[in-house]
Design a protein around this motif. Structure first.
Motif, PDB file in Angstrom:
ATOM      1  N   LYS A 158      -6.757 -20.103   1.316  1.00 50.28           N
ATOM      2  CA  LYS A 158      -6.204 -19.346   0.535  1.00 50.28           C
ATOM      3  C   LYS A 158      -5.890 -20.135  -0.858  1.00 50.28           C
ATOM      4  O   LYS A 158      -5.769 -19.785  -1.915  1.00 50.28           O
ATOM      5  N   ALA A 159      -5.493 -21.304  -0.522  1.00 50.35           N
ATOM      6  CA  ALA A 159      -5.310 -22.327  -1.844  1.00 50.35           C
ATOM      7  C   ALA A 159      -6.646 -22.381  -2.425  1.00 50.35           C
ATOM      8  O   ALA A 159      -6.509 -22.400  -3.963  1.00 50.35           O
ATOM      9  N   LYS A 160      -7.866 -22.537  -2.183  1.00 45.41           N
ATOM     10  CA  LYS A 160      -9.092 -22.484  -2.573  1.00 45.41           C
ATOM     11  C   LYS A 160      -9.391 -21.215  -3.437  1.00 45.41           C
ATOM     12  O   LYS A 160      -9.878 -21.344  -4.407  1.00 45.41           O
ATOM     13  N   GLU A 161      -9.155 -20.206  -2.727  1.00 46.46           N
ATOM     14  CA  GLU A 161      -9.374 -18.961  -3.525  1.00 46.46           C
ATOM     15  C   GLU A 161      -8.566 -18.655  -4.636  1.00 46.46           C
ATOM     16  O   GLU A 161      -8.669 -18.195  -5.658  1.00 46.46           O
ATOM     17  N   MET A 162      -7.162 -19.345  -4.718  1.00 49.08           N
ATOM     18  CA  MET A 162      -6.181 -19.367  -5.698  1.00 49.08           C
ATOM     19  C   MET A 162      -6.564 -19.959  -6.871  1.00 49.08           C
ATOM     20  O   MET A 162      -6.639 -19.637  -8.017  1.00 49.08           O
ATOM     21  N   GLN A 163      -7.130 -21.297  -6.536  1.00 49.48           N
ATOM     22  CA  GLN A 163      -7.521 -22.048  -7.590  1.00 49.48           C
ATOM     23  C   GLN A 163      -8.907 -21.457  -8.235  1.00 49.48           C
ATOM     24  O   GLN A 163      -8.992 -21.568  -9.491  1.00 49.48           O
ATOM     25  N   GLN A 164      -9.777 -20.978  -7.386  1.00 52.03           N
ATOM     26  CA  GLN A 164     -10.963 -20.299  -8.207  1.00 52.03           C
ATOM     27  C   GLN A 164     -10.578 -19.224  -9.135  1.00 52.03           C
ATOM     28  O   GLN A 164     -10.861 -18.986 -10.182  1.00 52.03           O
ATOM     29  N   GLN A 165      -9.437 -18.430  -8.876  1.00 53.68           N
ATOM     30  CA  GLN A 165      -8.946 -17.217  -9.447  1.00 53.68           C
ATOM     31  C   GLN A 165      -8.367 -17.818 -10.814  1.00 53.68           C
ATOM     32  O   GLN A 165      -8.629 -17.170 -11.911  1.00 53.68           O
ATOM     33  N   GLU A 166      -7.617 -18.827 -10.739  1.00 53.16           N
ATOM     34  CA  GLU A 166      -6.987 -19.290 -11.755  1.00 53.16           C
ATOM     35  C   GLU A 166      -8.235 -19.652 -12.583  1.00 53.16           C
ATOM     36  O   GLU A 166      -8.034 -19.792 -14.101  1.00 53.16           O
ATOM     37  N   LEU A 167      -9.149 -20.338 -12.328  1.00 52.46           N
ATOM     38  CA  LEU A 167     -10.222 -21.016 -13.027  1.00 52.46           C
ATOM     39  C   LEU A 167     -10.771 -19.833 -13.821  1.00 52.46           C
ATOM     40  O   LEU A 167     -11.368 -20.020 -14.988  1.00 52.46           O
ATOM     41  N   ALA A 168     -11.158 -18.773 -13.074  1.00 52.62           N
ATOM     42  CA  ALA A 168     -11.803 -17.653 -13.606  1.00 52.62           C
ATOM     43  C   ALA A 168     -11.047 -17.070 -14.887  1.00 52.62           C
ATOM     44  O   ALA A 168     -11.763 -16.804 -15.966  1.00 52.62           O
ATOM     45  N   GLN A 169      -9.514 -17.170 -14.681  1.00 51.47           N
ATOM     46  CA  GLN A 169      -8.823 -16.491 -15.552  1.00 51.47           C
ATOM     47  C   GLN A 169      -8.882 -17.372 -16.930  1.00 51.47           C
ATOM     48  O   GLN A 169      -8.841 -16.876 -17.883  1.00 51.47           O
ATOM     49  N   MET A 170      -9.067 -18.695 -16.727  1.00 53.74           N
ATOM     50  CA  MET A 170      -8.693 -19.637 -17.865  1.00 53.74           C
ATOM     51  C   MET A 170     -10.165 -19.317 -18.646  1.00 53.74           C
ATOM     52  O   MET A 170     -10.154 -19.485 -19.836  1.00 53.74           O
ATOM     53  N   ARG A 171     -11.314 -19.277 -17.750  1.00 57.11           N
ATOM     54  CA  ARG A 171     -12.693 -19.030 -18.437  1.00 57.11           C
ATOM     55  C   ARG A 171     -12.812 -17.863 -19.208  1.00 57.11           C
ATOM     56  O   ARG A 171     -13.034 -17.897 -20.350  1.00 57.11           O
ATOM     57  N   GLN A 172     -12.192 -16.730 -18.527  1.00 48.94           N
ATOM     58  CA  GLN A 172     -12.166 -15.330 -19.310  1.00 48.94           C
ATOM     59  C   GLN A 172     -11.159 -15.529 -20.639  1.00 48.94           C
ATOM     60  O   GLN A 172     -11.637 -14.805 -21.664  1.00 48.94           O
ATOM     61  N   ARG A 173     -10.105 -16.133 -20.593  1.00 55.31           N
ATOM     62  CA  ARG A 173      -9.382 -16.371 -21.684  1.00 55.31           C
ATOM     63  C   ARG A 173      -9.859 -17.144 -22.731  1.00 55.31           C
ATOM     64  O   ARG A 173      -9.965 -16.818 -24.039  1.00 55.31           O
ATOM     65  N   ASP A 174     -10.694 -18.368 -22.569  1.00 55.76           N
ATOM     66  CA  ASP A 174     -11.351 -18.854 -23.508  1.00 55.76           C
ATOM     67  C   ASP A 174     -12.557 -18.241 -23.978  1.00 55.76           C
ATOM     68  O   ASP A 174     -12.792 -18.320 -25.268  1.00 55.76           O
ATOM     69  N   ALA A 175     -13.244 -17.582 -23.262  1.00 57.55           N
ATOM     70  CA  ALA A 175     -14.252 -16.549 -23.835  1.00 57.55           C
ATOM     71  C   ALA A 175     -13.764 -15.642 -24.859  1.00 57.55           C
ATOM     72  O   ALA A 175     -14.418 -15.285 -25.796  1.00 57.55           O
ATOM     73  N   ASN A 176     -12.583 -15.041 -24.496  1.00 56.17           N
ATOM     74  CA  ASN A 176     -12.071 -13.943 -25.333  1.00 56.17           C
ATOM     75  C   ASN A 176     -11.731 -14.734 -26.774  1.00 56.17           C
ATOM     76  O   ASN A 176     -11.915 -14.120 -27.778  1.00 56.17           O
ATOM     77  N   LEU A 177     -11.022 -15.908 -26.481  1.00 55.79           N
ATOM     78  CA  LEU A 177     -10.847 -16.577 -28.031  1.00 55.79           C
ATOM     79  C   LEU A 177     -11.827 -16.999 -28.776  1.00 55.79           C
ATOM     80  O   LEU A 177     -11.882 -16.958 -29.822  1.00 55.79           O
ATOM     81  N   THR A 178     -12.855 -17.499 -28.177  1.00 53.51           N
ATOM     82  CA  THR A 178     -14.379 -17.693 -28.851  1.00 53.51           C
ATOM     83  C   THR A 178     -14.860 -16.603 -29.431  1.00 53.51           C
ATOM     84  O   THR A 178     -15.175 -16.561 -30.621  1.00 53.51           O
ATOM     85  N   ALA A 179     -14.677 -15.362 -28.678  1.00 59.68           N
ATOM     86  CA  ALA A 179     -15.212 -14.215 -29.338  1.00 59.68           C
ATOM     87  C   ALA A 179     -14.522 -13.950 -30.586  1.00 59.68           C
ATOM     88  O   ALA A 179     -15.033 -13.364 -31.717  1.00 59.68           O
ATOM     89  N   LEU A 180     -13.036 -13.840 -30.389  1.00 57.89           N
ATOM     90  CA  LEU A 180     -12.267 -13.444 -31.486  1.00 57.89           C
ATOM     91  C   LEU A 180     -12.458 -14.303 -32.770  1.00 57.89           C
ATOM     92  O   LEU A 180     -12.387 -13.952 -33.970  1.00 57.89           O
ATOM     93  N   ALA A 181     -12.452 -15.501 -32.332  1.00 61.61           N
ATOM     94  CA  ALA A 181     -12.818 -16.520 -33.451  1.00 61.61           C
ATOM     95  C   ALA A 181     -14.164 -16.504 -34.239  1.00 61.61           C
ATOM     96  O   ALA A 181     -14.431 -16.575 -35.395  1.00 61.61           O
ATOM     97  N   ALA A 182     -15.294 -16.072 -33.275  1.00 62.21           N
ATOM     98  CA  ALA A 182     -16.618 -15.547 -34.084  1.00 62.21           C
ATOM     99  C   ALA A 182     -16.516 -14.619 -34.838  1.00 62.21           C
ATOM    100  O   ALA A 182     -17.271 -14.184 -35.995  1.00 62.21           O
ATOM    101  N   ILE A 183     -15.748 -13.552 -34.487  1.00 57.04           N
ATOM    102  CA  ILE A 183     -15.693 -12.282 -35.128  1.00 57.04           C
ATOM    103  C   ILE A 183     -14.962 -12.460 -36.369  1.00 57.04           C
ATOM    104  O   ILE A 183     -15.311 -11.839 -37.578  1.00 57.04           O
ATOM    105  N   GLY A 184     -13.943 -13.108 -36.459  1.00 57.01           N
ATOM    106  CA  GLY A 184     -13.137 -13.587 -37.821  1.00 57.01           C
ATOM    107  C   GLY A 184     -11.816 -12.646 -37.696  1.00 57.01           C
ATOM    108  O   GLY A 184     -11.430 -11.724 -37.086  1.00 57.01           O
ATOM    109  N   PRO A 185     -11.131 -12.782 -38.682  1.00 55.93           N
ATOM    110  CA  PRO A 185      -9.598 -12.231 -39.003  1.00 55.93           C
ATOM    111  C   PRO A 185     -10.100 -10.574 -39.370  1.00 55.93           C
ATOM    112  O   PRO A 185     -10.912 -10.299 -40.116  1.00 55.93           O
ATOM    113  N   ARG A 186      -9.405  -9.568 -38.668  1.00 61.98           N
ATOM    114  CA  ARG A 186      -9.503  -8.211 -38.936  1.00 61.98           C
ATOM    115  C   ARG A 186      -8.978  -8.126 -40.216  1.00 61.98           C
ATOM    116  O   ARG A 186      -7.786  -8.408 -40.473  1.00 61.98           O
TER     117      ARG A 186
END
Length: 259
Positions: A160-188
């Motif tokens: 269960k701890a391994k699954e929790m760590q994998q889920q947290e890692l996936a959330q961090m990757r998704q957050r970083d990908a969203n921030l990268t996409a917003l930075a590429a698009i530029g300010p609205r």
């Protein structure tokens, strides 16, 4: 001695000439002279033929075989009057329900249920967060333990701890990908409502702004009065039926309360 007519002539004593006043009144209402006034056609509110059939069906149960057309018209007008009265009363109830006393200086707020609910929700959120932190610490301790003889419970906690760590890692990757996409698009860029574009219609410039229509070739916008809509819900009808003597103990009120 003066005559009775002279004594009772109040208009002459007040300096009013009745002939001049009559001529002035006739000149003012000259458009009404010679016109013919007639009454409007009496149109029933309900359809006459289905209503007549329904009345005949009810009248036959009481031994009545003939119902004149005047009765049908009278019942139609009575229905219209009753419906108008119901709508007026329910509208007043709805307006009272929608009326706000927050800005009235003669009222002070005694309780705030919404703030109390928000406080309880915040407490529940903090309690859930505390439990999640405790469970996370237990899982991390189980994952770091290196005991050779592991029981099934310890293995389950490690998994269960391994699954929790994998889920947290996936959330961090998704957050970083969203921030990268917003930075590429530029300010609205926000749409400017102060300087709207001009649409050419028939050789003339028509300015259109948000929520209002501008005049032809002029910067000033013409505001249209929005019609106020009163929305009546089932609770207003239930309150109305509870207050009325005819419907306070009716089956219709019982059915409305069950919905």
């Amino acid at each position: 001695y003066r005559d009775d007519d002279d004594i009772n002539d109040v208009a002459s004593m007040a300096g009013v000439n009745l002939n001049e006043e009559s001529a002035r009144i006739m000149a003012t209402n000259s458009d009404l002279v010679g016109t013919q006034t007639q009454s409007c056609k009496d149109e029933p509110f309900l359809a006459a033929i289905p209503l007549h059939k329904r009345i005949l069906e009810m009248a036959k149960k009481l031994g009545i075989t003939d119902v004149p057309a005047e009765v049908v018209t009278f019942i139609s007008h009575a229905t219209q009057n009753r419906l108008r009265t119901v709508i007026e009363k329910v509208t007043v109830i709805t307006q009272h329900r929608m009326e706000s006393y927050k800005d009235d200086e003669w009222y002070e707020q005694a309780t705030d249920v919404r703030s109390q609910l928000k406080f309880f929700e915040q407490l529940e959120r903090l309690e859930k967060q505390r439990k999640d932190e405790q469970e996370r610490e237990i899982l991390l301790k189980a994952a770091k333990s290196r005991s050779r003889q592991e029981d099934p419970e310890q293995a389950r906690l490690k998994q269960k701890a391994k699954e929790m760590q994998q889920q947290e890692l996936a959330q961090m990757r998704q957050r970083d990908a969203n921030l990268t996409a917003l930075a590429a698009i530029g300010p609205r860029k926000k749409r400017k409502l102060d300087s709207p574009g001009l649409l050419t219609v028939g050789g003339e410039g028509l300015g259109v702004s948000g929520g209002s229509q501008a005049g032809l070739g002029t910067p000033s916008s013409r505001q249209y009065a929005r019609q106020k809509i009163t929305r009546v819900n089932l609770r207003d009808f239930i309150f109305y039926m509870e207050q009325e003597r005819e419907t306070s103990h009716s089956l219709l009120l019982y059915r409305a309360l069950l919905k």
